[in-house]
Write an enzyme that holds these catalytic residues in place. Structure first.
Site, short mmCIF file in Angstrom:
data_model
loop_
_atom_site.label_atom_id
_atom_site.label_comp_id
_atom_site.label_asym_id
_atom_site.label_seq_id
_atom_site.Cartn_x
_atom_site.Cartn_y
_atom_site.Cartn_z
N LYS A 289 -8.87 -5.49 1.89
CA LYS A 289 -7.68 -5.55 2.75
C LYS A 289 -7.68 -4.45 3.80
CE LYS A 289 -4.74 -2.97 -0.47
NZ LYS A 289 -4.48 -1.79 0.37
N THR A 290 -8.19 -3.26 3.46
CA THR A 290 -8.19 -2.16 4.44
C THR A 290 -9.08 -2.50 5.62
OG1 THR A 290 -7.80 -0.59 2.64
CG2 THR A 290 -8.50 0.32 4.76
N ASP B 201 0.67 -2.19 5.00
CA ASP B 201 -0.20 -2.23 3.82
C ASP B 201 0.66 -2.16 2.56
OD1 ASP B 201 -2.48 -2.28 2.30
OD2 ASP B 201 -2.96 -0.17 2.61
N GLU B 202 0.16 -2.69 1.44
CA GLU B 202 0.86 -2.66 0.14
C GLU B 202 2.28 -3.21 0.31
OE1 GLU B 202 -0.80 -2.16 -2.36
OE2 GLU B 202 -2.38 -0.68 -2.01
N GLN C 81 0.09 -7.23 -7.91
CA GLN C 81 0.02 -5.78 -8.08
C GLN C 81 1.36 -5.11 -7.76
OE1 GLN C 81 -3.85 -3.76 -7.07
NE2 GLN C 81 -4.21 -5.65 -5.92
N ARG D 85 -9.39 -2.19 -11.89
CA ARG D 85 -9.95 -0.92 -11.41
C ARG D 85 -11.43 -0.83 -11.78
NH1 ARG D 85 -7.13 -0.88 -7.75
NH2 ARG D 85 -6.49 -2.87 -8.66
#
Length: 660
Positions: free
Chosen positions: A27-28, A211-212, A242, A592
């Protein structure tokens, strides 16, 4: 190289876009590439683009990555920051509209708590005080003014908190200060009520990237909507799977709200995972499928299967910690893992103690995320309060913290009397302390000490007019003799060096942040936004942290400990029916892991002196059992694990005996 879905997300610029980005889906890259695309292909001025995220660390990394795609001049013009940093920038520009004077202060949590305690009924218990502070914060995060909070109150507790909220805001206004929650609430209030300001800011920021997005609360969403306007030039990147911060106000339903507010919303799913092995992804997908979804998605990966997910049944917490330490040693000895490739995740910080003990005994270096924040250290807060007082003489909270630092023989009785006089005169404590008429009402000794203190501040204020912030820190330390007091009063040499080192680090941070034209007050406010995580440089050490702290990170080898009902999922969540968020928390932990995942649980736990029997977490039974290796159910596989671990353990003992 972008995949087709990522490329589509980058090129869609003419209307609102929701990018549902699964864990590890890049996504970044989408956000940074889209910024470059907006500048190069859409010819949008960099100064009119804002990329917003939730931590300073994420903002810094995003700025570094986009800086490699565009010119340094364009990068400097961009706004890449947290929600609260954007709110601070807004208020520094629009301070008059917010009823603030230039150079206002941003109060930290301790300052805020002290004011609430002072305004609350005398003798109030700490848990009740926490409840009031929490209700006040929730009202602000909902974008409510004190009057709106009173109207919305549904219980005597909420009404009492709303009344304190009104007094609290009056006190902040007198101090020319805001708290952390005001950095969102006040810009929101201005944009909702002032059409001229709203139009100006919609022109100032022509494109927003968030973002997020799943972590936004109601006030943050309203702020985004007002900044964007009807044109809908916004890209929201997030993952409903998330969303793990409902306990602090995050509203995952904001994802659904986007489509209601902008019917032309386009949704693009990023489902290719670049992080995890296939087996780990299968487990994550099967687990999260038990939660309801508006937008279904299923992660997939081109990575190898990876080893089975190991499930350890342990006797109790100490046994669990010893086994984790032993396996970590094996990973280092047999698989040539670096310590920083390994993470141990848990539901709550209370689980860290036995793990720390086991790692120390095994001589394994570790770094504990969530230790005392740099900005929470007493000497750092003292120095920041001096700077706050220099830039904002009305900051009574800062005055009270440093008036006796170092010791000046100004007692509580003197300060209480000074406060009463200041309140009568509608003056700040510092202004009252400067008044000869006020000083004559005090006994000679404290009056002389107060006069000396105000003279010192006047000297420092003069110095601040021609010194940068880093040099001013040195001047404050010298003129107040604060460093000398630390050196004289701290007998432990290591502690003394750490405390003095913290002061030097603060000066270094100011030096690094110093840019032409920034005042000390602006820099002090910016530092107030920094969190402990932004300073974490753990080096080559095993990472220990809560599952909440792990979001956004990745490791080759991951342990999730405490996988028993009552711990994960948490007992409180089970009682309150919040199982979906606990499942998302487990999903975050699983995703993770890049190569190997180990889940462990304890058959017995000691709580408050009593031993309780546990059951394995219900989440373990929601995972694909074919991908799990429950230790004890496959004797041959167990035999190989025991042999490998024993060899590493013996090698460790040999090294210790050899003095290595």
């Amino acid at each position: 190289m972008l995949n087709p879905q990522q490329l589509a997300a980058v090129e869609h610029c003419d209307g609102p876009l929701l990018v549902l980005a699964g864990a590890g889906s890049g996504k970044t890259s989408v956000i940074t590439q889209k910024i470059a695309y907006l500048i190069a292909r859409k010819k949008l001025a960099p100064a009119k683009i804002a990329a917003i995220t939730f931590t300073n660390k994420a903002a810094r990394e995003m700025r570094e990555r986009v800086g490699k795609l565009i010119s340094s001049e364009d990068a400097a013009a961009l706004t890449v920051c947290t929600f609260h940093a954007l709110g601070l920038k807004f208020l520094q520009i629009e301070h008059a509209r917010a009823g603030l004077r230039r150079g206002f202060s941003v109060l930290d949590a301790d300052d805020s708590e002290s004011i609430v305690k002072e305004l609350a009924p005398k003798g109030i218990k700490s848990d009740a005080l926490f409840g009031i502070r929490n209700l006040l914060s929730r009202a602000k995060n909902a974008g409510l003014s004190p009057e709106q909070a009173q109207a919305a109150a549904r219980s005597p507790k909420e009404l009492d908190a709303a009344m304190i909220y009104q007094l609290y805001q009056a006190r902040l206004a007198a101090f020319n200060a805001v708290d952390f929650d005001d950095l969102i609430r006040l810009p929101l209030q201005i944009l909702e009520t002032d059409e001229e300001a709203r139009t100006a800011w919609q022109e100032r920021l022509r494109y927003l990237l968030v973002d997020e997005y799943q972590d936004t609360n109601d006030a943050q969403y309203r702020l985004l909507k007002l900044l964007t306007g009807e044109r809908g030039r916004i890209t929201c990147v997030g993952d409903d799977d998330q969303s793990i911060y409902a306990w602090r106000g995050a509203n995952p339903e904001n994802i659904d709200q986007l489509g209601k507010d902008w019917p032309n919303l386009r949704v693009i799913k990023l489902e290719q995972n670049y992080r995890c092995g296939k087996r780990i992804l299968r487990a994550a997908n099967m687990l999260i499928a038990n939660n309801p979804h508006l937008h279904e998605k299923k992660l997939w990966s081109d990575h190898p299967e990876g080893p089975p997910i190991r499930v350890l049944e342990c006797k109790e917490n100490e046994h669990e910690a010893e086994r984790v330490a032993a396996i970590a040693t094996t990973l280092a000895e047999k698989h040539k893992a670096r310590w920083h490739d390994i993470a141990i995740l848990y539901r709550g910080n209370f689980q860290a103690r036995p793990l720390e003990k086991a790692l120390r005994l095994a001589r394994i270096p570790y770094h504990l995320t969530g230790a005392l924040s740099f900005l929470d250290r007493a000497e750092v807060k003292d120095l920041l309060c001096y700077l706050r007082l220099l830039t904002n003489p009305s900051d009574d909270a800062a005055f009270l913290r440093v008036v006796n630092v170092p010791k000046r023989e100004i007692g509580a009785t003197t300060l209480e009397k000074l406060g009463q006089i200041a309140q009568t005169k509608h003056a700040s404590l510092l202004d009252a302390a400067r008044s000869d008429a006020v000083l004559r009402q005090l006994t000679p000794r404290p009056a002389a000490a107060l006069s000396s203190f105000t003279n010192l501040l006047d000297e420092l204020r003069s110095a601040s007019l021609h010194q940068n912030a880093a040099d001013l820190v040195d001047t404050v330390l010298t003129r107040t003799r604060y460093a000398e007091q630390i050196a004289a009063s701290t007998t432990d040499a290591a502690l003394r060096d750490r405390r003095l080192g913290n002061l030097r680090e603060l000066a270094d941070w100011f030096r690094a942040m110093q840019k032409g034209g920034n005042s000390v007050g602006d820099l002090a406010s910016q530092l107030a936004l920094l969190s402990h995580a932004d300073r974490d440089e753990p080096g080559n050490a095993v990472r220990m942290m809560t599952l909440h702290s792990a979001k956004g990170l990745e490791f080759r080898f991951v342990f999730i400990v405490g996988c028993e009902d009552g711990t994960l999922p948490h007992e409180g969540a089970l009682d309150e029916g919040r199982i979906d968020e606990e499942r998302r928390l487990m999903y975050v932990g699983i995703t993770r892991a890049k190569e190997m995942l180990t889940l462990s649980w304890s058959a017995k736990t000691k709580r408050y002196g009593e031993v309780h029997s546990n059951q394995p977490s219900r989440f373990l039974h929601e995972l694909p059992q074919v991908d799990l290796h429950w230790q004890g159910k496959d004797p041959e596989a167990d035999k190989e694990v025991v042999r490998e671990t024993a060899e590493s353990h013996m090698a460790k003992i040999a090294a210790m005996l050899a003095g290595k």
